[in-house]
Write a protein that holds these residues in place. Structure first.
Motif, short mmCIF file in Angstrom:
data_model
loop_
_atom_site.label_atom_id
_atom_site.label_comp_id
_atom_site.label_asym_id
_atom_site.label_seq_id
_atom_site.Cartn_x
_atom_site.Cartn_y
_atom_site.Cartn_z
N HIS A 1 -2.09 -6.43 1.34
CA HIS A 1 -1.38 -5.17 1.58
C HIS A 1 -0.34 -4.91 0.49
O HIS A 1 -0.25 -3.80 -0.04
CB HIS A 1 -0.70 -5.23 2.95
N TYR A 2 0.43 -5.93 0.15
CA TYR A 2 1.48 -5.75 -0.86
C TYR A 2 0.91 -5.74 -2.27
O TYR A 2 1.44 -5.04 -3.15
CB TYR A 2 2.54 -6.84 -0.70
N LEU A 3 -0.18 -6.48 -2.49
CA LEU A 3 -0.80 -6.46 -3.81
C LEU A 3 -1.47 -5.12 -4.10
O LEU A 3 -1.60 -4.71 -5.25
CB LEU A 3 -1.83 -7.59 -3.92
N GLN A 4 -1.90 -4.45 -3.03
CA GLN A 4 -2.54 -3.14 -3.17
C GLN A 4 -1.53 -2.00 -2.99
O GLN A 4 -1.88 -0.91 -2.54
CB GLN A 4 -3.68 -3.00 -2.15
N ARG A 5 -0.29 -2.28 -3.32
CA ARG A 5 0.78 -1.28 -3.25
C ARG A 5 0.93 -0.69 -1.85
O ARG A 5 1.08 0.51 -1.67
CB ARG A 5 0.53 -0.17 -4.27
N ARG A 6 0.82 -1.58 -0.86
CA ARG A 6 1.01 -1.22 0.55
C ARG A 6 0.02 -0.15 1.02
O ARG A 6 0.36 0.72 1.81
CB ARG A 6 2.45 -0.75 0.78
#
Length: 242
Positions: free
Chosen positions: A114-119
């Motif tokens: 989620h955070y790696l994909q810009r949330r």
């Protein structure tokens, strides 16, 4: 207690060397790929469905991890521990450890993605209550699944084919219980015997946020089933001997 902890560590090493974890691990990552392939996903419903799928995976793990120790080695370890009950309780605790590892992996992977994909993976931001709710729900589903697999392992049911058939049947009934009861209400008087994992997952599939009261109810309900199955497993193993 120290003896049991050392035994759990020993079981962990034996399981790692056996490579029996490879197939379930591949299955888990396939589930990740399918579950989160079309973002954005709803957090609560995703974690609830993940709990249901972890139940199935841990049924598989619970059945196979009982086979890592040769019969002769079991007898020697029991003699060294001077207690059959301690040995089998150690096996239950080891299943709990595996359930914890799988739960953390199933939570950390999507959260990190989620955070790696810009949330963009989830439809909203992740809250502390999502983490707590996800851990409790997925761990309870995982643990009760491992206990179901342990009940039908070759250590208790000597005919492997019979054990596999019973395991598959119990797992299928558990994950479809809510649908069966909805279609044939009278079956609730019989199907109470299987873990209500599908019912619990159904509590959360349409929720936007985890309600902690409901999460704790689900956790204790499933863990209650898991503890009962664990006690039955320990006693059956003592009765069956070798």
């Amino acid at each position: 207690m120290k003896v049991i902890i050392e035994f759990v560590r020993y079981q962990y090493k034996q399981y790692a060397l056996s490579a029996k974890y490879v197939a379930p691990l591949i299955g888990l990552f396939i589930v990740f790929q399918i579950m989160y392939s079309l973002p954005p996903a709803e957090i609560v419903s995703s974690f609830a469905i993940m709990g249901l799928l972890l139940f199935v995976i841990m049924v598989w793990v619970g059945m196979t991890c009982q086979e890592i120790e040769p019969e002769v080695s079991e007898q020697i370890i029991i003699l060294r521990m001077q207690s059959e009950r301690k040995y089998y309780i150690g096996q239950v605790l080891f299943s709990g450890v595996l359930s914890g590892v799988v739960t953390l992996l199933s939570l950390c992977v999507p959260v990190a993605a989620h955070y790696l994909q810009r949330r963009m993976l989830f439809a909203r931001g992740i809250l502390v209550s999502d983490i707590i709710g996800g851990i409790l729900l997925m761990f309870a589903c995982s643990f009760v699944g491992s206990m179901v697999g342990g009940i039908f392992s070759s250590r208790i049911i000597r005919k492997r084919t019979v054990g596999i058939v019973l395991t598959v049947f119990c797992a299928l009934v558990s994950v479809t219980r809510i649908g069966i009861v909805a279609e044939v209400p009278v079956t609730k008087y019989i199907l109470w015997i299987v873990p209500p994992v599908s019912d619990v997952a159904g509590w959360f599939t349409r929720e936007e946020y985890f309600e902690m009261g409901k999460v704790m109810g689900a956790f204790f309900l499933l863990m209650g089933y898991g503890v009962v199955l664990a006690a039955i497993k320990v006693e059956l193993c003592k009765i069956r001997k070798f």
